[in-house]
Enzyme design. Structure first.
Site, PDB file in Angstrom:
ATOM      1  N   CYS A  48       0.859  -1.184   0.000  1.00 41.60           N
ATOM      2  CA  CYS A  48       0.000   0.000   0.000  1.00 41.60           C
ATOM      3  C   CYS A  48       0.897   1.237   0.000  1.00 41.60           C
ATOM      4  O   CYS A  48       1.810   1.351   0.828  1.00 41.60           O
ATOM      5  CB  CYS A  48      -0.898  -0.005   1.232  1.00 41.60           C
ATOM      6  SG  CYS A  48      -1.890   1.495   1.405  1.00 41.60           S
ATOM      7  N   CYS A  51       0.569   3.203   3.515  1.00 38.59           N
ATOM      8  CA  CYS A  51       1.073   2.745   4.811  1.00 38.59           C
ATOM      9  C   CYS A  51       2.140   1.658   4.728  1.00 38.59           C
ATOM     10  O   CYS A  51       2.701   1.270   5.741  1.00 38.59           O
ATOM     11  CB  CYS A  51      -0.086   2.258   5.672  1.00 38.59           C
ATOM     12  SG  CYS A  51      -0.860   0.733   5.069  1.00 38.59           S
ATOM     13  N   CYS A  97      -7.336  -0.737   1.688  1.00 38.65           N
ATOM     14  CA  CYS A  97      -6.332  -1.266   2.602  1.00 38.65           C
ATOM     15  C   CYS A  97      -6.955  -1.290   3.996  1.00 38.65           C
ATOM     16  O   CYS A  97      -7.462  -0.276   4.477  1.00 38.65           O
ATOM     17  CB  CYS A  97      -5.092  -0.365   2.577  1.00 38.65           C
ATOM     18  SG  CYS A  97      -3.851  -0.819   3.811  1.00 38.65           S
ATOM     19  N   CYS A 100      -4.890   1.293   6.544  1.00 37.39           N
ATOM     20  CA  CYS A 100      -4.996   2.760   6.494  1.00 37.39           C
ATOM     21  C   CYS A 100      -6.280   3.243   5.830  1.00 37.39           C
ATOM     22  O   CYS A 100      -6.482   4.441   5.700  1.00 37.39           O
ATOM     23  CB  CYS A 100      -3.781   3.360   5.807  1.00 37.39           C
ATOM     24  SG  CYS A 100      -3.702   3.086   4.021  1.00 37.39           S
ATOM     25  N   CYS A 120      -8.580  -5.383  -9.381  1.00 36.37           N
ATOM     26  CA  CYS A 120      -8.181  -4.369 -10.350  1.00 36.37           C
ATOM     27  C   CYS A 120      -7.730  -3.155  -9.536  1.00 36.37           C
ATOM     28  O   CYS A 120      -8.555  -2.432  -8.975  1.00 36.37           O
ATOM     29  CB  CYS A 120      -9.377  -4.040 -11.243  1.00 36.37           C
ATOM     30  SG  CYS A 120      -8.984  -2.960 -12.603  1.00 36.37           S
TER      31      CYS A 120
END
Length: 133
Positions: A48, A51, A97, A100, A120
């Site tokens: 991510c 984070c 995510c 975060c 996607c």
């Protein structure tokens, strides 16, 4: 999953590029075939961009022909939150995510075996860690 990350919008703006902020914090979508990872082929882990949480590996990446990085499974489903998305006159599954709450992209049920899933994901929502780094 790692400890939950909570930041103010000002902190997010300072931490992220304008495109990362638009995608991760405002739910934006980058244009197809423009992101850094839609056609990448190195081996490693996608994290991510907000984070650093590990989310996908190249072992699950495939060419969907859509112009976005696509994966048939997440590294760990506990690191992804799935939400109903009724925007743009359609029903989709948004993925975020879990650490975060950053918008990553969408999940579709038209991927390859073994899962038939297609995550996607926006390149702007990811960073890439090559395998031997």
């Amino acid at each position: 999953m790692s400890e939950k990350i909570v930041r103010t919008e000002a902190e997010w703006r300072e931490l992220l590029t304008p495109e990362q902020y638009r995608v991760l914090r405002e739910g934006g979508t980058e244009c197809a075939f423009t992101g850094a990872y839609w056609d990448s082929h190195g081996e490693g882990t996608f994290r991510c961009a907000g984070c650093g949480e590990p989310l996908f590996t190249t072992a699950a990446k495939f060419n969907s022909g859509t112009g976005w990085p696509s994966f048939f499974e997440a590294l760990d489903t506990g690191r992804i939150t799935a939400l109903a998305d009724h925007s743009h006159g359609m029903v989709r599954t948004e993925v975020r995510c879990a650490r975060c709450d950053g918008h990553l992209g969408h999940l579709f049920e038209d991927g390859p075996l073994p899962t038939r899933q297609r995550y996607c994901i926006n390149s702007a929502a990811l960073t890439f860690e090559p395998e031997n780094s």
